[in-house]
Motif scaffolding. Structure first.
Motif, PDB file in Angstrom:
ATOM      1  N   ILE A 675      -3.132   8.550  24.707  1.00 29.96           N
ATOM      2  CA  ILE A 675      -2.066   9.452  24.268  1.00 29.96           C
ATOM      3  C   ILE A 675      -0.785   8.673  24.009  1.00 29.96           C
ATOM      4  CG2 ILE A 675      -0.550  11.329  25.044  1.00 29.96           C
ATOM      5  CD1 ILE A 675      -3.068  12.475  26.473  1.00 29.96           C
ATOM      6  N   GLU A 676      -0.494   7.691  24.851  1.00 28.06           N
ATOM      7  CA  GLU A 676       0.723   6.901  24.630  1.00 28.06           C
ATOM      8  C   GLU A 676       0.574   5.975  23.431  1.00 28.06           C
ATOM      9  OE1 GLU A 676       2.380   5.073  28.049  1.00 28.06           O
ATOM     10  OE2 GLU A 676       2.678   6.997  29.087  1.00 28.06           O
ATOM     11  N   ARG A 677      -0.665   5.659  23.067  1.00 28.71           N
ATOM     12  CA  ARG A 677      -0.891   4.797  21.900  1.00 28.71           C
ATOM     13  C   ARG A 677      -0.656   5.540  20.595  1.00 28.71           C
ATOM     14  NH1 ARG A 677      -4.937   3.196  18.377  1.00 28.71           N
ATOM     15  NH2 ARG A 677      -6.446   4.694  19.201  1.00 28.71           N
ATOM     16  N   ARG A 678      -1.066   6.832  20.528  1.00 33.91           N
ATOM     17  CA  ARG A 678      -0.968   7.505  19.229  1.00 33.91           C
ATOM     18  C   ARG A 678      -0.618   8.988  19.308  1.00 33.91           C
ATOM     19  NH1 ARG A 678      -6.025  10.007  17.830  1.00 33.91           N
ATOM     20  NH2 ARG A 678      -7.633   9.603  19.402  1.00 33.91           N
ATOM     21  N   GLY A 679      -0.265   9.478  20.479  1.00 32.52           N
ATOM     22  CA  GLY A 679      -0.001  10.909  20.581  1.00 32.52           C
ATOM     23  C   GLY A 679       1.395  11.283  21.030  1.00 32.52           C
ATOM     24  N   MET A 680       2.265  10.303  21.219  1.00 31.86           N
ATOM     25  CA  MET A 680       3.591  10.600  21.764  1.00 31.86           C
ATOM     26  C   MET A 680       4.466  11.399  20.806  1.00 31.86           C
ATOM     27  SD  MET A 680       3.529   9.367  24.800  1.00 31.86           S
ATOM     28  CE  MET A 680       5.090   8.852  25.483  1.00 31.86           C
ATOM     29  N   GLU A 681       4.167  11.318  19.516  1.00 31.83           N
ATOM     30  CA  GLU A 681       4.957  12.052  18.526  1.00 31.83           C
ATOM     31  C   GLU A 681       4.190  13.235  17.948  1.00 31.83           C
ATOM     32  OE1 GLU A 681       6.536   9.356  15.646  1.00 31.83           O
ATOM     33  OE2 GLU A 681       7.782   8.288  17.110  1.00 31.83           O
ATOM     34  N   GLU A 682       3.073  13.587  18.584  1.00 33.96           N
ATOM     35  CA  GLU A 682       2.284  14.748  18.152  1.00 33.96           C
ATOM     36  C   GLU A 682       3.002  16.022  18.577  1.00 33.96           C
ATOM     37  OE1 GLU A 682      -1.157  16.712  16.548  1.00 33.96           O
ATOM     38  OE2 GLU A 682      -0.517  14.621  16.446  1.00 33.96           O
ATOM     39  N   VAL A 683       3.315  16.880  17.618  1.00 36.10           N
ATOM     40  CA  VAL A 683       4.034  18.114  17.939  1.00 36.10           C
ATOM     41  C   VAL A 683       3.177  18.991  18.852  1.00 36.10           C
ATOM     42  CG1 VAL A 683       5.041  20.230  17.007  1.00 36.10           C
ATOM     43  CG2 VAL A 683       5.327  18.066  15.785  1.00 36.10           C
ATOM     44  N   GLY A 684       3.748  19.366  19.996  1.00 38.66           N
ATOM     45  CA  GLY A 684       3.050  20.237  20.933  1.00 38.66           C
ATOM     46  C   GLY A 684       1.982  19.544  21.752  1.00 38.66           C
ATOM     47  N   ILE A 685       2.083  18.221  21.914  1.00 38.19           N
ATOM     48  CA  ILE A 685       1.090  17.502  22.720  1.00 38.19           C
ATOM     49  C   ILE A 685       1.038  18.109  24.121  1.00 38.19           C
ATOM     50  CG2 ILE A 685       2.756  15.744  23.431  1.00 38.19           C
ATOM     51  CD1 ILE A 685      -0.970  15.149  22.690  1.00 38.19           C
ATOM     52  N   TYR A 686      -0.155  18.368  24.604  1.00 35.57           N
ATOM     53  CA  TYR A 686      -0.457  19.027  25.874  1.00 35.57           C
ATOM     54  C   TYR A 686      -0.302  20.554  25.803  1.00 35.57           C
ATOM     55  CZ  TYR A 686      -0.770  14.558  28.281  1.00 35.57           C
ATOM     56  OH  TYR A 686      -1.151  13.298  28.687  1.00 35.57           O
ATOM     57  N   ARG A 687       0.500  21.069  24.875  1.00 38.65           N
ATOM     58  CA  ARG A 687       0.632  22.527  24.754  1.00 38.65           C
ATOM     59  C   ARG A 687      -0.372  23.086  23.762  1.00 38.65           C
ATOM     60  NH1 ARG A 687       3.003  25.538  21.098  1.00 38.65           N
ATOM     61  NH2 ARG A 687       4.169  23.799  20.210  1.00 38.65           N
ATOM     62  N   VAL A 688      -0.557  22.392  22.642  1.00 42.78           N
ATOM     63  CA  VAL A 688      -1.506  22.836  21.630  1.00 42.78           C
ATOM     64  C   VAL A 688      -2.924  22.542  22.113  1.00 42.78           C
ATOM     65  CG1 VAL A 688      -2.325  22.494  19.272  1.00 42.78           C
ATOM     66  CG2 VAL A 688       0.130  22.509  19.760  1.00 42.78           C
ATOM     67  N   SER A 689      -3.792  23.514  22.025  1.00 43.55           N
ATOM     68  CA  SER A 689      -5.160  23.357  22.525  1.00 43.55           C
ATOM     69  C   SER A 689      -5.954  22.401  21.651  1.00 43.55           C
ATOM     70  CB  SER A 689      -5.865  24.714  22.560  1.00 43.55           C
ATOM     71  OG  SER A 689      -5.173  25.614  23.392  1.00 43.55           O
ATOM     72  N   GLY A 690      -6.822  21.606  22.289  1.00 43.85           N
ATOM     73  CA  GLY A 690      -7.747  20.760  21.559  1.00 43.85           C
ATOM     74  C   GLY A 690      -9.036  21.512  21.287  1.00 43.85           C
ATOM     75  N   VAL A 691      -9.871  20.958  20.421  1.00 40.69           N
ATOM     76  CA  VAL A 691     -11.147  21.588  20.102  1.00 40.69           C
ATOM     77  C   VAL A 691     -12.056  21.488  21.320  1.00 40.69           C
ATOM     78  CG1 VAL A 691     -13.150  21.557  18.571  1.00 40.69           C
ATOM     79  CG2 VAL A 691     -10.874  21.005  17.678  1.00 40.69           C
ATOM     80  N   ALA A 692     -12.602  22.624  21.746  1.00 39.66           N
ATOM     81  CA  ALA A 692     -13.365  22.682  22.994  1.00 39.66           C
ATOM     82  C   ALA A 692     -14.602  21.790  22.958  1.00 39.66           C
ATOM     83  CB  ALA A 692     -13.753  24.123  23.300  1.00 39.66           C
ATOM     84  N   THR A 693     -15.277  21.706  21.809  1.00 39.44           N
ATOM     85  CA  THR A 693     -16.493  20.889  21.733  1.00 39.44           C
ATOM     86  C   THR A 693     -16.175  19.410  21.923  1.00 39.44           C
ATOM     87  OG1 THR A 693     -16.222  20.971  19.315  1.00 39.44           O
ATOM     88  CG2 THR A 693     -17.801  22.498  20.307  1.00 39.44           C
ATOM     89  N   ASP A 694     -15.054  18.959  21.386  1.00 40.39           N
ATOM     90  CA  ASP A 694     -14.637  17.563  21.583  1.00 40.39           C
ATOM     91  C   ASP A 694     -14.320  17.296  23.051  1.00 40.39           C
ATOM     92  OD1 ASP A 694     -14.928  17.160  18.904  1.00 40.39           O
ATOM     93  OD2 ASP A 694     -12.782  17.203  18.425  1.00 40.39           O
ATOM     94  N   VAL A 718      -6.089  13.735  19.072  1.00 36.05           N
ATOM     95  CA  VAL A 718      -5.377  13.428  20.317  1.00 36.05           C
ATOM     96  C   VAL A 718      -5.201  14.667  21.192  1.00 36.05           C
ATOM     97  CG1 VAL A 718      -3.039  13.798  19.432  1.00 36.05           C
ATOM     98  CG2 VAL A 718      -3.424  12.090  21.218  1.00 36.05           C
ATOM     99  N   ASN A 719      -5.206  15.861  20.599  1.00 28.56           N
ATOM    100  CA  ASN A 719      -5.103  17.083  21.408  1.00 28.56           C
ATOM    101  C   ASN A 719      -6.358  17.297  22.254  1.00 28.56           C
ATOM    102  OD1 ASN A 719      -2.496  18.089  20.627  1.00 28.56           O
ATOM    103  ND2 ASN A 719      -3.364  18.548  18.628  1.00 28.56           N
ATOM    104  N   ALA A 720      -7.501  16.804  21.796  1.00 33.25           N
ATOM    105  CA  ALA A 720      -8.724  16.894  22.590  1.00 33.25           C
ATOM    106  C   ALA A 720      -8.634  15.976  23.810  1.00 33.25           C
ATOM    107  CB  ALA A 720      -9.933  16.537  21.744  1.00 33.25           C
TER     108      ALA A 720
END
Length: 868
Positions: A675-694, A718-720
């Motif tokens: 997450i720190e490598r490529r998800g720090m600027e993802e809007v809503g990281i940890y709040r937006v749900s990831g795909v359940a199958t992933d 990254v949300n998964a």
């Protein structure tokens, strides 16, 4: 020299953190956490020897080896009712000690502030008798009036309390000290009465004398970091306010102490007397401030045809104003409810109106600045929600006790005031209307769904209007007066403001699979968003991926959405517009085009069976296929240990770290690293749900120790990965903050005095098992780094606490306040909402506390303190 002095008291509390260079650091331990178990235990023994925490049987079981043994004993079998009540009493008495330890730390800080005020007094008095005085004797007496007396009172209290806490037992008495302190509040009366004159005199003296102005801006109080020669700079104005602030919070401290003092304890009547004295004193000096919000109720009526009406928030010169908006067949009317005086019926004031023929939705040019929308902190909104939940619970309690209707009516009035305030402060999405005469008006609403709905209703009616007009003042007054009868909205639209026979909404988790959509006439780049209502306004909870160049998107994505008294699920379908020049911006919204919208009601009876239910939502010729399944709060509390102890999910964290020879589980480190490598600027990281199958695929890979898991993670959304980390903590057999300490954390966060709270919370934190503590500190440091990118990812510390708080802190099943009957719908009238907010506030407290060390900290000890 008028300033500077050797500190007279040392810091009371030193909390130790394990060293960073240890022999077992080679076992894949993250930086800063490589600590041998024996070294950690040695540091715990240091901690156990602190002034307020010892190893005696009557002391805290949480900080001694005996306590850890007792924890294992408790975990090994069930307790009978007698032992349970004894354990509850023991926990209550333990919290009493935490509170007193914090009060001592708070007193010490307060004494340092009073010392800082006294330091310049002697040289100023000496100079007053010379030919070149800085101030006259009368000015000195006025400015520093009663400060020496306050210092002596609190020094005596401190000196009396300190040894009693050092020699602690659960039968130790301190009530006489608090009773004596309360009896001396008359000195504060004199100080408060003189406060205004003192401040005025100080201000005049600063203007007249540069030397005193310099002194008054550079008063030195002992530093919170507890270095012998380190002090912090304070102004005279700040320090003179300290006694005022102190006395106004005196009853809060006593409430905290009484709450954890059993009625059978010898201190109980003495503390009650001290509280009575303090309350009487405060009632004599404080003016009660009551909210001046107006309750709004309405009835249906007659005359001009009304199509739609609603409460909305108008932005007027940067201020939020609560309005009632009426859409008639030929005009849009904005009104304000007049304040009612005794016995008078409701009346509206007209603020403005626009004939529909003259109304347009303003397009925002790129060069035009959007209106400055005053945002309200999430913490403030949560405080309003807590008050609403508390009042709602009070109403239910009054009904069960068959109390009189007057008490219930008073509570309903308070509820309406708080709901109105929440409605006023929560929306932040602009909806602008423009009149042909050149004037524009801005409303704030909570969701894109509502904004689209208002536009559609107005545009549909505009097709039936053929001419403009203007109303005379008499006609306008008649129309405005008729709104009392015409209005259809009876109260502000909060889901919890319902009659007893109405559905209170669902609390728990809603699993939603967005399968597919059909009915599009041409290929587009399509995605959906999901919204649910929470406390009366809608929140965007999930977003599918963009399905490109198709008329039949097949997303098949599953999301888990948390519900807080929710009654409605909304879905909006958009076309992703990569060429931003094609579509004009309205209200500054995103330029993606809405293709359709729809909603389904969340019926508690239908969803309680926890089976998947398939449904189709029709919208403007488009059909979206969904499946939904509800999991109640009660069921979500059941943490099921994994039968396969070789995995990581559902396995005790201590077992995993011991097996891996690490201090922080591998799964936590891997997810954080990615997450720190490529998800720090993802809007809503940890709040937006990831795909359940992933998420399930990653879970399976970690459980079998798949060597290719890092490759899998690099190829997944990254949300998964964020969802996998949250799922790991949620499926721990015991929450990270443990069942044993959960009640103490929720009690500690409710303490009123900030120093007492800090002392309690940090001691509790360091009492956690080593693996739990180090994992939490590692996660905490990561979440702080995420919040540093808030301007990009929109995840503030509060947002992160909202996501992780209920995951890291959960009551055990036996301590849960949920209804025993699984088929009973769980509503906002229960105390669960207060429980969740308490969990959020505990985590937020640690996120905001600067004194907690980062994982790479090289300090071996750290001093914790907070200014009173």
């Amino acid at each position: 020299m008028l300033l500077g002095s050797e500190p007279r008291y040392c810091r009371l509390l030193t909390l130790w953190i394990w060293p960073v260079s240890c022999d077992d650091a080679s076992f894949g331990t993250p930086p800063g956490y490589g600590c041998a178990a024996d070294r950690a235990e040695e540091q715990r023994r240091h901690q156990d020897g602190l002034p307020y925490i010892d190893d005696s049987p009557s002391s805290s079981p949480h900080l001694s080896s005996k306590g850890r043994g007792s924890r294992d004993t408790l975990a090994s079998g069930a307790l009978d009712p007698t032992k349970t009540s004894e354990l509850d009493l023991e926990k209550g008495l333990e919290m009493r000690k935490w509170v007193l330890s914090g009060i001592l730390a708070s007193e010490e800080t307060y004494l340092s502030h009073l010392e800082a005020l006294l330091l310049p007094m002697k040289p100023l008095k000496a100079a007053a008798t010379t030919s070149q005085p800085v101030l006259t004797s009368q000015q000195i007496e006025t400015i520093f009036f009663k400060v020496p007396e306050l210092y002596e009172i609190h020094k005596e209290f401190y000196d009396g309390l300190f040894p009693r806490v050092q020699q602690w037992s659960h039968q130790q008495r301190v009530g006489d000290l608090f009773q004596k302190l309360a009896s001396q509040l008359g000195v504060y009366r004199a100080f408060v009465d003189n406060y205004g004159v003192a401040m005025e005199t100080a201000e005049k003296c600063c203007q007249a004398n540069a030397q005193f102005a310099e002194i008054s801006e550079n008063l030195r109080a002992r530093s919170n970091k507890d270095a012998k020669d380190q002090t912090t700079k304070n102004s005279l104005e700040t320090l003179l306010y300290k006694p005022v602030d102190r006395v106004t919070r005196s009853t809060l401290v006593l409430h905290d102490l009484l709450k954890h003092t059993p009625s059978s304890h010898p201190d109980h009547p003495l503390l009650q007397d001290a509280l009575r004295i303090s309350q009487n004193f405060l009632s004599s000096i404080n003016e009660e401030i009551t909210p001046r919000r107006q309750s709004m109720t309405v009835k249906k009526g007659e005359h001009r045809q009304l199509l739609k009406d609603s409460f909305m928030v108008e932005l007027v010169e940067g201020a939020r104003k609560l309005r009632h908006i009426f859409l008639f067949t030929d005009l849009l009317l904005c009104t304000k409810l007049k304040k009612q005086s005794g016995g008078k019926t409701q009346q509206y004031d007209c603020k403005w109106y626009i004939p529909l023929m003259d109304l347009s939705f303003q397009t925002v040019d790129e060069s035009e600045a959007l209106p400055n929308i005053p945002l309200v902190l999430d913490e403030e909104l949560d405080t309003m929600k807590i008050k609403i939940s508390q009042i709602k619970n009070d109403i239910q309690r009054e009904k069960k006790a068959n109390k009189g209707s007057k008490a219930i009516e008073r509570l309903r009035k308070k509820l309406s005031e708080q709901e109105s305030l929440l409605l006023l402060m929560s929306p932040s999405m602009a909806f602008r209307v423009h009149s042909r005469n050149g004037k524009s008006y801005t409303f704030l609403i909570s969701s894109d769904y509502e904004r689209i709905e208002w536009r559609e209703n107005i545009r549909e009616q505009q097709k039936k209007c053929f001419k403009s007009f203007s109303l005379t003042s008499v006609e306008l007054q008649m129309l405005t007066n008729s709104c009392v009868k015409l209005q259809t909205v009876h109260s502000i639209p909060l889901t919890i403001n319902k009659e007893d026979d109405e559905s209170p909404g669902l609390c728990g988790f809603l699993h939603v699979i967005v399968h597919s959509a059909s009915g599009f006439k041409q290929s587009s780049n399509l995605y959906c968003t999901l919204e649910v209502d929470s406390f009366g306004y809608f929140v965007n909870k999930a977003k599918t991926r963009v399905y490109r160049d198709t008329t039949e998107p097949n997303w098949n994505e599953e999301f888990e959405i948390e519900l807080e008294g929710s009654q409605t699920l909304r879905i909006l379908c958009y076309e992703k517009c990569y060429n931003k020049m094609k579509i004009p911006k309205e209200d500054g919204e995103n330029t993606d085009r809405i293709m359709g919208k729809g909603q389904i009601q969340l019926d508690p009876q239908t969803l309680q069976d926890r089976d998947w239910q398939r449904t189709v939502i029709a919208m403007n010729g488009i059909e979206v296929k969904l499946s939904v399944k509800f999991t109640s709060r009660e069921f979500s509390l059941k943490r099921m240990p994994s039968r396969k102890q070789t995995g990581v999910f559902g396995v005790k964290i201590a077992v995993v770290t011991k097996r891996e020879r690490s201090k922080v589980p591998y799964i936590v480190r891997q997810c954080v690293e990615e997450i720190e490598r490529r998800g720090m600027e993802e809007v809503g990281i940890y709040r937006v749900s990831g795909v359940a199958t992933d998420i399930q695929a990653l879970k399976a890979a970690f459980d079998v120790n798949n060597k290719d898991v890092s490759v899998m993670m690099s190829e997944m959304d990254v949300n998964a990965i964020a969802g996998t980390l949250k799922l790991y903590f949620r499926e721990l057999p015991e929450p990270l903050f443990t069942d044993e300490f959960y009640p103490n954390f929720t009690e500690g966060i409710a303490l009123s005095d900030p120093v007492a709270k800090e002392s309690c919370m940090l001691n509790l934190l360091l009492s956690l098992p080593e693996a739990n503590l180090l994992t939490f500190l590692f996660l905490l440091d990561h979440l702080k780094r995420v919040a540093e990118k808030e301007t990009v990812n929109k995840m503030s510390l509060h947002n992160l606490a909202t996501v992780f708080g209920p995951t890291l802190l959960r009551p055990s099943e036996k301590e849960s306040k949920l209804p025993a009957n699984p088929s009973q719908p769980i509503s906002m009238t229960d105390s669960w909402s207060l429980e969740v907010m308490s969990q959020v506030h505990v985590l937020l407290y640690f996120l905001q506390l600067e004194a907690i060390p980062a994982p790479d900290s090289k300090r071996q000890s750290i001093l914790f303190s907070t200014e009173v």
